[in-house]
Design a protein around this motif. Sequence first.
Motif, PDB file in Angstrom:
ATOM      1  N   LEU A  35       0.953  -0.821  -0.211  1.00 59.98           N
ATOM      2  CA  LEU A  35       0.441  -0.140  -0.236  1.00 59.98           C
ATOM      3  C   LEU A  35       0.936   0.975   0.405  1.00 59.98           C
ATOM      4  O   LEU A  35       0.460   2.202  -1.032  1.00 59.98           O
ATOM      5  N   SER A  72       1.942   1.705  -3.560  1.00 56.44           N
ATOM      6  CA  SER A  72       1.194   2.043  -4.488  1.00 56.44           C
ATOM      7  C   SER A  72       1.107   3.758  -3.970  1.00 56.44           C
ATOM      8  O   SER A  72       0.295   4.161  -5.176  1.00 56.44           O
ATOM      9  N   ASN A  73       1.703   4.732  -3.177  1.00 59.00           N
ATOM     10  CA  ASN A  73       1.076   5.213  -2.211  1.00 59.00           C
ATOM     11  C   ASN A  73       1.870   7.163  -2.772  1.00 59.00           C
ATOM     12  O   ASN A  73       1.812   8.120  -3.104  1.00 59.00           O
ATOM     13  N   SER A  83      -1.173  11.282  -3.304  1.00 59.18           N
ATOM     14  CA  SER A  83      -2.258  10.180  -1.692  1.00 59.18           C
ATOM     15  C   SER A  83      -2.597  10.769  -0.626  1.00 59.18           C
ATOM     16  O   SER A  83      -3.993  10.686  -0.445  1.00 59.18           O
ATOM     17  N   VAL A 127      -6.079   9.738  -0.660  1.00 56.86           N
ATOM     18  CA  VAL A 127      -6.033   8.056  -0.837  1.00 56.86           C
ATOM     19  C   VAL A 127      -6.452   8.647   0.851  1.00 56.86           C
ATOM     20  O   VAL A 127      -5.523   8.820   1.496  1.00 56.86           O
ATOM     21  N   LYS A 149      -8.704   2.863   3.297  1.00 60.28           N
ATOM     22  CA  LYS A 149      -7.631   2.868   1.780  1.00 60.28           C
ATOM     23  C   LYS A 149      -7.852   1.756   1.050  1.00 60.28           C
ATOM     24  O   LYS A 149      -7.827   1.908  -0.009  1.00 60.28           O
ATOM     25  N   LYS A 193      -7.514   1.699  -2.837  1.00 65.20           N
ATOM     26  CA  LYS A 193      -6.995   0.793  -3.972  1.00 65.20           C
ATOM     27  C   LYS A 193      -7.658  -0.497  -4.874  1.00 65.20           C
ATOM     28  O   LYS A 193      -7.718  -1.005  -5.555  1.00 65.20           O
ATOM     29  N   GLN A 220      -5.744   8.394  -9.638  1.00 62.74           N
ATOM     30  CA  GLN A 220      -6.245   7.382 -10.668  1.00 62.74           C
ATOM     31  C   GLN A 220      -7.161   8.208 -11.180  1.00 62.74           C
ATOM     32  O   GLN A 220      -7.442   8.659 -11.672  1.00 62.74           O
TER      33      GLN A 220
END
Length: 210
Positions: A34, A37-38, A73, A77, A84, A88, A203
């Motif tokens: 996670l 990915s941020n 993020s 996010v 969170k 995702k 995104q």
Amino acid sequence: MSEERKSTRRTSLVVLAIVFVAGIGFAAAMSGGLAYSNRMDLCVSCHSLQVPYEEYRETTHYKNASGVQATCSDCHVPREFFPKLHAKIMAVKDVYHELRGTIDTPEKFEEHRWAMANRVWDRMKATDSNTCRTCHDFSNMDLSAQSRSARSRHGAAEDRGQTCIDCHKGIAHDLPDEPPNAEPPKASATTTEAAPGTAGATQPADPDAA
């Protein structure tokens, strides 16, 4: 204690130890994944996000006197684990739209900007702008250090039930032009996808859901 019971107990302890270690490993892998990915460099590696990224680079959220930077993020996010994780999971469809080339040119991006921005604004409104509040909070503001206009607006915002996004649209990305036939923006929404319209998109859009 019989040998059979001792053996069963030892087996149970070994199984529990394996499960415990595996759980720690899974949690560490999940947390690391996670966090990875941020990363902003991963977010903007999508060709579709070059338009909002260049807009963001011209704002104070990207570069300022204090050197404190709000990344993708930070704005798009949630920090809480389950929200969170949900964000995702929802991002999987955005990978599809990246591969499909839904907004991979400035022209395509502008075509969908209004719908994308409104989905983000609706999400922020529905969550009381919780990602904004990780850095900005009414209770921590020194109103005396603000301009007279900001002091007046911030001082009354909570009493009016307002949240950050009610007044601060277009903070890190260009505001979209409202289409002539656009429906009035909804007061709230439960969607969680992040898209251009506020600080740091992470995104690509889902125009099919617009």
